[in-house]
Motif scaffolding. Structure first.
Motif, PDB file in Angstrom:
ATOM      1  N   PRO A  14      -3.941   5.821  -4.057  1.00 11.64           N
ATOM      2  CA  PRO A  14      -5.063   4.890  -4.192  1.00 11.64           C
ATOM      3  C   PRO A  14      -5.018   3.966  -5.398  1.00 11.64           C
ATOM      4  O   PRO A  14      -5.809   3.033  -5.486  1.00 11.64           O
ATOM      5  N   GLY A  90      -0.301   0.619  -0.171  1.00 11.19           N
ATOM      6  CA  GLY A  90      -1.405   1.359  -0.789  1.00 11.19           C
ATOM      7  C   GLY A  90      -1.758   2.595   0.028  1.00 11.19           C
ATOM      8  O   GLY A  90      -1.613   2.596   1.255  1.00 11.19           O
ATOM      9  N   ASP A  92      -1.755   5.822   2.069  1.00  6.30           N
ATOM     10  CA  ASP A  92      -0.745   6.425   2.934  1.00  6.30           C
ATOM     11  C   ASP A  92      -0.186   5.342   3.856  1.00  6.30           C
ATOM     12  O   ASP A  92      -0.952   4.529   4.376  1.00  6.30           O
ATOM     13  N   LEU A  95      -1.783   5.078   7.516  1.00  5.23           N
ATOM     14  CA  LEU A  95      -3.204   4.875   7.814  1.00  5.23           C
ATOM     15  C   LEU A  95      -3.506   3.389   7.617  1.00  5.23           C
ATOM     16  O   LEU A  95      -3.562   2.892   6.483  1.00  5.23           O
ATOM     17  N   THR A 120      -4.305   9.190   0.626  1.00  3.54           N
ATOM     18  CA  THR A 120      -5.042   8.064   1.204  1.00  3.54           C
ATOM     19  C   THR A 120      -6.383   7.804   0.508  1.00  3.54           C
ATOM     20  O   THR A 120      -7.098   8.741   0.146  1.00  3.54           O
ATOM     21  N   SER A 121      -6.703   6.536   0.376  1.00  4.01           N
ATOM     22  CA  SER A 121      -7.989   6.148  -0.221  1.00  4.01           C
ATOM     23  C   SER A 121      -9.151   6.679   0.607  1.00  4.01           C
ATOM     24  O   SER A 121     -10.224   6.951   0.079  1.00  4.01           O
ATOM     25  N   LEU A 173     -12.664   1.634   6.284  1.00  3.29           N
ATOM     26  CA  LEU A 173     -11.812   0.835   5.400  1.00  3.29           C
ATOM     27  C   LEU A 173     -11.912  -0.622   5.862  1.00  3.29           C
ATOM     28  O   LEU A 173     -12.198  -0.886   7.032  1.00  3.29           O
ATOM     29  N   MET A 174     -11.660  -1.538   4.976  1.00  4.03           N
ATOM     30  CA  MET A 174     -11.681  -2.972   5.311  1.00  4.03           C
ATOM     31  C   MET A 174     -13.019  -3.384   5.924  1.00  4.03           C
ATOM     32  O   MET A 174     -13.073  -4.220   6.829  1.00  4.03           O
ATOM     33  N   GLY A 203     -11.464   2.200  -5.962  1.00  5.20           N
ATOM     34  CA  GLY A 203     -11.503   3.633  -6.255  1.00  5.20           C
ATOM     35  C   GLY A 203     -10.280   4.113  -7.017  1.00  5.20           C
ATOM     36  O   GLY A 203      -9.168   3.677  -6.751  1.00  5.20           O
ATOM     37  N   ALA A 231     -12.616  -1.667  -0.823  1.00  2.00           N
ATOM     38  CA  ALA A 231     -13.686  -0.682  -0.968  1.00  2.00           C
ATOM     39  C   ALA A 231     -13.666   0.279   0.213  1.00  2.00           C
ATOM     40  O   ALA A 231     -13.289  -0.102   1.324  1.00  2.00           O
TER      41      ALA A 231
HETATM   42  N1  SAH Z   1      -3.032   2.768   3.834  1.00  2.00           N
HETATM   43  C1  SAH Z   1      -4.209   2.612   3.000  1.00  2.00           C
HETATM   44  C2  SAH Z   1      -5.258   1.777   3.693  1.00  2.00           C
HETATM   45  C3  SAH Z   1      -4.806   0.365   4.002  1.00  2.00           C
HETATM   46  S1  SAH Z   1      -6.084  -0.640   4.634  1.00  2.00           S
HETATM   47  C4  SAH Z   1      -4.724   3.982   2.596  1.00  2.00           C
HETATM   48  O1  SAH Z   1      -4.275   5.009   3.124  1.00  2.00           O
HETATM   49  O2  SAH Z   1      -5.548   4.041   1.675  1.00  2.00           O
HETATM   50  C5  SAH Z   1      -6.718  -1.382   3.172  1.00  2.00           C
HETATM   51  C6  SAH Z   1      -8.088  -0.834   2.870  1.00  2.00           C
HETATM   52  O3  SAH Z   1      -7.981   0.445   2.257  1.00  2.00           O
HETATM   53  C7  SAH Z   1      -8.884  -1.641   1.863  1.00  2.00           C
HETATM   54  O4  SAH Z   1      -9.497  -2.756   2.453  1.00  2.00           O
HETATM   55  C8  SAH Z   1      -9.909  -0.617   1.441  1.00  2.00           C
HETATM   56  O5  SAH Z   1     -10.886  -0.424   2.422  1.00  2.00           O
HETATM   57  C9  SAH Z   1      -9.069   0.638   1.383  1.00  2.00           C
HETATM   58  N2  SAH Z   1      -8.541   0.928   0.030  1.00  2.00           N
HETATM   59  C10 SAH Z   1      -7.264   1.124  -0.303  1.00  2.00           C
HETATM   60  N3  SAH Z   1      -7.150   1.466  -1.607  1.00  2.00           N
HETATM   61  C11 SAH Z   1      -8.405   1.504  -2.098  1.00  2.00           C
HETATM   62  C12 SAH Z   1      -8.966   1.811  -3.372  1.00  2.00           C
HETATM   63  N4  SAH Z   1      -8.203   2.175  -4.399  1.00  2.00           N
HETATM   64  N5  SAH Z   1     -10.310   1.741  -3.513  1.00  2.00           N
HETATM   65  C13 SAH Z   1     -11.092   1.390  -2.480  1.00  2.00           C
HETATM   66  N6  SAH Z   1     -10.623   1.102  -1.258  1.00  2.00           N
HETATM   67  C14 SAH Z   1      -9.297   1.160  -1.057  1.00  2.00           C
END
Ligand code: SAH
Length: 250
Positions: A14, A90, A92, A95, A120-121, A173-174, A203, A231
């Motif tokens: 994250p 970012g 995983d 995901l 994963t976030s 997410l997104m 986060g 977020a």
């Molecule tokens: N593969 C990533 C997600 C990719 S989609 C995972 O597993 O985390 C991108 C979305 O992930 C962003 O729009 C947001 O909703 C979320 N995201 C990823 N990192 C984040 C973080 N550090 N804080 C908040 N949201 C995050």
């Protein structure tokens, strides 16, 4: 014999270096080319190894610098030159973020691939403020979905009606842009307006910020506070366990 190229689809976690896996670090250290976008965040991107060729394939200021096809073609051509290629993502890699499609394309071109899973976030970001996505008292199921679709759109890929009636935790997410529409849709379809909601921006990064409300109040709060991506949105009873004290080390 020619050196054999390979592609590593690597999850960076994250945001902080401390939440990258050992394997992700190992693979980064031997990478010859790193394809990255902005999602891994400043801390990780500022530490990309000096010896590797670095290619930004992300989006800048809202316009795509490179399309997905082009990214896949780049991976293929670097690997065919016999290079060790890291596609850094970012969280995983499987995901959202299109890791699955990249794997299919690479397989179709007979390019060796390794997946390096990441934290994963969707789970770690709520955890950072004490929100478990499941809890025997509140939720025995969790649904993780993309919020980049307007729920009112016909033929949505997401079963919003089912979601509004489901009793589990919803992690979106997104979803910042459509937060108002999503909250309204869920309430219109039977979800209690008093359901707790957390929106956690950036986060596990130094400037993390949380906005806590209910399905009814969250769109207004998010607007007032100019909430921005990235977020994670969490909807459900587990949000009542929120604490402003951070419980995951950054
Ligand atoms: N593969 C990533 C997600 C990719 S989609 C995972 O597993 O985390 C991108 C979305 O992930 C962003 O729009 C947001 O909703 C979320 N995201 C990823 N990192 C984040 C973080 N550090 N804080 C908040 N949201 C995050």
């Amino acid at each position: 014999m020619d050196k054999k190229g390979a592609v590593y689809l690597v999850g960076s976690g994250p945001g902080g270096l401390n939440l990258m896996t050992c394997r992700a670090r190992e693979v980064m250290d031997m990478a010859e080319v790193i394809l990255y976008d902005q999602l891994p965040g400043e801390e990780i991107l500022s530490c990309l190894p000096a010896h590797a060729e670095k290619v930004d394939v992300g989006k800048y200021g809202g316009h795509h610098t490179r399309e997905q096809d082009e990214i896949e073609q780049l991976m293929i051509s670097y690997a065919k030159q016999g290079r060790q290629v890291v596609r850094l993502k970012g969280g995983d890699p499987f995901l959202f973020g299109r890791g699955g499609e990249e794997l299919e394309t690479l397989r179709a071109h007979n390019i060796p691939v390794e997946i390096v899973p990441g934290v994963t976030s969707a789970i770690a970001v709520p955890a950072s403020v004490g929100i478990p996505v499941t809890h025997r008292k509140y939720a025995s199921q969790v649904t993780i979905l993309t919020g980049n679709e307007d729920p009112a759109k016909e033929e949505s890929a997401i079963d919003w009606d089912w979601l509004a009636k489901s009793r589990g935790t919803i992690v979106i997410l997104m979803g910042v842009k459509n937060l108002g529409k999503i909250a309204k849709y869920l309430m219109d379809h039977g979800m209690d307006p008093a359901t707790p909601v957390a929106v956690i921006e950036r986060g596990l990064r130094p400037d993390q910020r949380e906005t806590i409300g209910t399905l009814e109040t969250i769109p207004g709060l998010a607007k007032e506070r100019s909430v921005r991506p990235p977020a994670v949105i969490v909807i459900g009873g587990v949000v009542s366990l929120y604490s402003s004290e951070h419980v995951v080390s950054r």
